[in-house]
Design a protein around this motif. Structure first.
Motif, PDB file in Angstrom:
ATOM      1  N   SER A 194     -14.930  19.699  12.560  1.00 37.46           N
ATOM      2  CA  SER A 194     -14.529  19.191  13.870  1.00 37.46           C
ATOM      3  C   SER A 194     -14.254  17.692  13.869  1.00 37.46           C
ATOM      4  CB  SER A 194     -15.626  19.503  14.904  1.00 37.46           C
ATOM      5  OG  SER A 194     -16.846  18.876  14.517  1.00 37.46           O
ATOM      6  N   ASP A 195     -14.758  17.005  12.842  1.00 35.84           N
ATOM      7  CA  ASP A 195     -14.531  15.552  12.755  1.00 35.84           C
ATOM      8  C   ASP A 195     -13.251  15.215  11.991  1.00 35.84           C
ATOM      9  OD1 ASP A 195     -16.890  15.016  14.100  1.00 35.84           O
ATOM     10  OD2 ASP A 195     -18.080  15.046  12.262  1.00 35.84           O
TER      11      ASP A 195
ATOM     12  N   VAL B  10     -19.196  15.515   6.253  1.00 35.53           N
ATOM     13  CA  VAL B  10     -18.155  15.480   7.276  1.00 35.53           C
ATOM     14  C   VAL B  10     -17.964  16.895   7.805  1.00 35.53           C
ATOM     15  CG1 VAL B  10     -15.717  15.029   7.739  1.00 35.53           C
ATOM     16  CG2 VAL B  10     -16.985  13.539   6.189  1.00 35.53           C
TER      17      VAL B  10
END
Length: 245
Positions: free
Chosen positions: A230-231, A227
């Motif tokens: 930015s996610d 992950v």
């Protein structure tokens, strides 16, 4: 069933009491003063004195029957603890304000920010910064393990082009080469065929069962399964509210 008195009820009740007292012939202090002033303005006749005496006897009799003046009634009402319209209005206002206090809100099951934070923590959820920290710690630990393994087992052999890697054999197990050009792995790699790596990638010869294969040590690491920062998105208040529905 318990009942309570409204402002309208109380006003109507007081009006009934005053009407009842007035109907019995009792007068206010102002009316009495007016009567006394009028009486002193003229000389009473014998008939008037007799009439006044009879009237006094009548009033004395009324008092003996338990009837009370307006002042006595007012005192009795106050002594019973009944409240005036103003007192009732103030009590209602205070009760309404109390409903908006934190105590009332808490009784409805709502929680403050500290309680919500504790609930989230108890669930074991991590914030974005916490996840980043754990990922960084895991990568550092992994790198340390790799460095320790390499320093104790592997033997650097220098830099070569991918096409110039030596043939796999038991005699070169542990040899490490720096590949000077980008390459795509073949079936001779632990990683399997089709994986692309950039120039500067290190590979080592390892034993895989009864055979030898190349194993990629360093270079471009495939992080597609991780992950990205930015996610990550902070939880919103509505999402937190939904946890307690």
């Amino acid at each position: 069933m318990a009942k309570f008195i409204t402002l309208e009820n109380l006003t109507y009740f007081l009006g009934k009491v005053k009407g009842w007292v007035t109907g019995l012939g009792y007068q206010t202090s102002e009316q009495v003063n007016t009567a006394i002033t009028g009486a002193t303005a003229k000389l009473a006749t014998k008939e008037e004195v007799t009439s006044a005496t009879a009237d006094m006897a009548t009033k004395a009799w009324v008092g003996e029957q338990g009837y009370q003046t307006a002042s006595q009634v007012e005192s009795a009402i106050t002594g019973k603890g009944y409240q005036t319209a103003g007192d009732v209005s103030s009590a209602i206002s205070a009760a309404t304000a109390d409903m908006a206090t934190q105590t009332w809100v808490g009784q409805q099951g709502f929680q403050n920010s500290s309680q919500v934070e504790s609930a989230i923590t108890a669930k074991g959820y991590d914030t974005a910064s916490s996840v980043d920290g754990k990922v960084a710690a895991a990568k550092s630990e992994m790198q340390s393990a790799i460095d320790a393994a390499v320093s104790s087992v592997y033997e650097p052999k220098g830099s070569v082009a991918f096409a110039s890697l030596p043939s796999l054999a038991a005699g070169i197990v542990g040899d490490v080469y720096n590949v000077t050009d980008g390459f795509t792995t073949t079936e001779n790699f632990i990683e399997g065929a089709g994986k692309k790596y950039p120039a500067g990638t290190n590979v080592v010869c390892v034993t895989d069962g009864d055979a030898q294969k190349w194993d990629v040590l360093a270079g471009m690491v495939d992080l597609s399964g991780y992950v990205q920062t930015s996610d990550l998105e902070a939880v919103t208040n509505p999402e937190i509210d939904a946890m307690f529905d």
